[in-house]
Scaffold this active site. Structure first.
Site, PDB file in Angstrom:
ATOM      1  N   ASP A 198     -19.826 -17.107  -5.538  1.00 29.21           N
ATOM      2  CA  ASP A 198     -19.297 -17.026  -4.177  1.00 29.21           C
ATOM      3  C   ASP A 198     -20.030 -17.989  -3.238  1.00 29.21           C
ATOM      4  O   ASP A 198     -21.268 -18.082  -3.290  1.00 29.21           O
ATOM      5  CB  ASP A 198     -19.502 -15.581  -3.681  1.00 29.21           C
ATOM      6  CG  ASP A 198     -18.750 -15.279  -2.413  1.00 29.21           C
ATOM      7  OD1 ASP A 198     -17.515 -15.368  -2.409  1.00 29.21           O
ATOM      8  OD2 ASP A 198     -19.413 -14.941  -1.408  1.00 29.21           O
ATOM      9  N   GLU A 275     -17.378 -21.520  -6.279  1.00 37.06           N
ATOM     10  CA  GLU A 275     -16.501 -21.558  -5.107  1.00 37.06           C
ATOM     11  C   GLU A 275     -17.288 -22.330  -4.063  1.00 37.06           C
ATOM     12  O   GLU A 275     -18.282 -21.831  -3.535  1.00 37.06           O
ATOM     13  CB  GLU A 275     -16.202 -20.151  -4.595  1.00 37.06           C
ATOM     14  CG  GLU A 275     -15.219 -20.183  -3.429  1.00 37.06           C
ATOM     15  CD  GLU A 275     -15.502 -19.179  -2.329  1.00 37.06           C
ATOM     16  OE1 GLU A 275     -14.579 -18.834  -1.597  1.00 37.06           O
ATOM     17  OE2 GLU A 275     -16.661 -18.738  -2.188  1.00 37.06           O
TER      18      GLU A 275
HETATM   19  C1  NOJ Z   1     -15.620 -16.035  -0.347  1.00 35.47           C
HETATM   20  C2  NOJ Z   1     -14.828 -14.867  -0.849  1.00 35.47           C
HETATM   21  O1  NOJ Z   1     -13.782 -15.341  -1.648  1.00 35.47           O
HETATM   22  C3  NOJ Z   1     -14.370 -14.098   0.364  1.00 35.47           C
HETATM   23  O2  NOJ Z   1     -13.433 -13.098   0.038  1.00 35.47           O
HETATM   24  C4  NOJ Z   1     -15.575 -13.528   1.041  1.00 35.47           C
HETATM   25  O3  NOJ Z   1     -15.181 -12.914   2.264  1.00 35.47           O
HETATM   26  C5  NOJ Z   1     -16.597 -14.618   1.373  1.00 35.47           C
HETATM   27  N1  NOJ Z   1     -16.810 -15.525   0.293  1.00 35.47           N
HETATM   28  C6  NOJ Z   1     -17.927 -14.001   1.716  1.00 35.47           C
HETATM   29  O4  NOJ Z   1     -18.522 -13.463   0.579  1.00 35.47           O
END
Ligand code: NOJ
Length: 556
Positions: A198, A275
């Site tokens: 993440d 990500e």
């Molecule tokens: C990216 C995640 O995909 C999202 O859903 C989340 O709110 C943020 N990161 C914070 O963790």
């Protein structure tokens, strides 16, 4: 082929209205029949659910709403029994404010080792009444919250790039690094096949935390136009220091990957997928250099408008950047953070990509959106590289765009001062059986978000085995993709077609080549003589031409 499961919304085993691990395990044969290789589970860890599980209070245990560690073991072993790999979500940028470390930091006070694990600072102003800098959080409002000192007076501030209940870790602090390396090993020892990491671009912040005047968005700027930041990089995103963290993690994964013992390889069994919201494909490629992660989400393709030139640019840029470091490209059209592509593509071309759609907003054209979504998916699944699909897109699910605002749960809605509706519309529970309460999501009628009435006809049991449904289209595409080895193929653009047609050949190393035509133009397009249609995203014209907003795969 990786299938994203959003655990709250895929299958509810106990009828409490929230999806859970036993529910997922029971439905796994569906994924085998769909034809994917792996599933990625959004967070299932102990969490107050302030950001639907992206606020973790214990990285080594399962939240009771989802089940137990024993349920996770059963899920992993059932998936492996079906030859499905399991990728779990790792959330290293921030924890929950209810994580024991953050609670200890509050109790211990300024200057303590406990506070060093997070980003605490004194405020500015005469009495420290102003935040330490001007950063805004992604969900809206200031990225700093002030805490009380032990005597009840106002104290220091802590940084949270997301909700106030998601304090950022201090990745300059060695115990934080050691903790996450241990968490990786914990889940690798449990047999998981990888991690989706993440906000992998956010862990390290620029020294001194300098001011930054622009707002932050999920997935970069939300206007559908690609922005390159030629000026300084935002001090909270994509700092050089993140890469040494991933090099260390890669070493840990390598130690579980026999194939890597002989050198770095992208064929590894256990993988890391970033990500990372960065300015360009070249910056993204830095996360998948040979000694870092294996894959990184490519959001340029998701953000592209429904224009042939935008799609071609996104594909070319992505393939070139991935090739420059020897990594596979990745493709994704929907996930739990964006309006589903069946709805997004039903908005007029050129519309700014909305952060949620609700009552009173311009509504998508559902039929147009689905037609384009099917064509977009057929294009995506023919591309070389790794594709990610988001639960329910194989049913052609639209976003819920008429959800009452008072049931919304995404912190974006309140934190933006009710200006951005946020992500609930794409997180609505899955319909499995159209005639059942909760459309078969669980054994009761309860669902944590209401399901639109249109989901009944889109339920799995209404589509399976029915020619022409979106589910059967996905199954056909996935089977053909596997048979032809398209994921490991190589792409050449085809000339001689109108500008609004995307046409290419995917030449796999071993399987047969496939010619792909996606027609975004107003006029129908002829297929080459002698070519045999393998799959089409929609019906052809009576003359056998490819109509507007339709993609075909051909053997040539
Ligand atoms: C990216 C995640 O995909 C999202 O859903 C989340 O709110 C943020 N990161 C914070 O963790």
């Amino acid at each position: 082929m990786v299938y994203q499961i959003y655990p709250r919304s895929w299958a509810d085993g106990n009828g409490d209205g929230i999806g859970d691990l036993p529910g997922i395990t029971a439905r796994l044969p569906y994924l085998r029949d769909l034809g994917v290789d792996a599933l990625w589970l959004s967070p299932f860890y102990v969490s107050p659910q302030a950001d639907a599980g992206y606020d973790v209070a214990d990285y080594r245990d399962i939240d009771p709403i989802f089940g137990t560690l024993a349920d996770a073991d059963k899920l992993v072993s059932a998936a492996h029994g079906l030859e499905l790999k399991v990728i779990v979500d790792l959330v290293p940028n921030h924890s929950s404010d209810e994580h024991p470390w953050f609670q200890a930091a509050l109790a211990a006070g300024p200057g303590s080792p406990e506070r060093e694990r997070y980003v605490f600072r004194n405020g500015q102003g005469r009495h420290g009444e102003l935040p330490p800098n001007n950063w805004l959080c992604v969900f809206g409002g200031a990225a700093w919250t002030r805490v009380k000192a032990a005597d009840g007076t106002d104290g220091q501030w802590y940084l949270h790039l997301f909700a106030a209940k998601q304090p950022d870790f201090n990745w300059e602090n060695p115990p934080v690094r050691a903790e996450f390396e241990d968490v990786l090993r914990f889940w690798l020892d449990k047999g998981v096949d990888g991690f989706r990491v993440d906000v992998a671009n956010a862990l390290v912040k620029a020294a001194g935390l300098p001011d930054w005047d622009e707002p932050l968005h999920l997935l970069g700027d939300a206007d559908g136009v690609r922005h390159e930041h030629y000026g300084p990089r935002p001090p909270m995103w994509d700092q050089e220091g993140v890469h040494e963290i991933y090099r260390a993690w890669r070493q840990i994964l390598n130690s579980y990957n026999p194939i890597d013992a002989a050198g770095y390889s992208n064929d590894s069994d256990r993988i890391l997928c970033a990500e990372a919201w960065v300015d360009s494909q070249d910056r993204l490629a830095r996360y998948v250099r040979a000694d870092e992660m294996h894959q990184a989400f490519n959001f340029q393709f998701l953000q592209a408008q429904w224009r042939a030139s935008d799609l071609r640019d996104a594909v070319t840029n992505s393939l070139n950047a991935a090739d420059s470091v020897g990594a596979p490209a990745t493709w994704v059209l929907s996930n739990h953070d964006v309006v589903r592509h069946a709805s997004r593509l039903g908005l007029s071309v050129g519309t700014k990509r909305p952060n949620g759609i609700g009552v009173g907003d311009p509504q998508p054209d559902a039929a147009l959106g689905l037609r384009r979504a099917r064509a977009a998916t057929a294009l995506m699944l023919a591309l070389p590289g790794s594709s990610y699909i988001y639960q329910g897109e194989e049913l052609g699910l639209p976003d819920s765009t008429d959800m009452p605002d008072d049931v919304r749960q995404d912190p974006t809605w309140p934190r933006s001062g009710h200006t951005e509706r946020g992500r609930d519309g794409c997180r609505v529970p899955m319909p499995w059986e159209g005639d059942q309460p909760s459309y078969g999501f669980g054994p009761s009628a309860r669902t944590w978000l209401p399901q639109p009435g249109s989901y009944a006809d889109l339920a799995v049991d209404r589509q399976v085995g029915v020619a022409g449904t979106t589910l059967e289209l996905y199954r056909t595409l996935l089977t053909a993709r596997r048979e032809h080895g398209l994921g490991a193929g190589s792409l050449s653009w085809l000339g001689g077609y109108p500008e609004e047609v995307v046409a290419f050949v995917n030449e796999p190393a071993v399987g047969e080549r496939v010619l792909v035509i996606a027609n975004l133009g107003a006029e129908p397009v002829a297929v080459p003589g002698g070519a045999q249609i393998l799959v089409s995203s929609g019906p052809l014209t009576s003359q056998g031409l490819v109509p507007t907003d339709t993609s075909v795969w051909l053997s040539a």
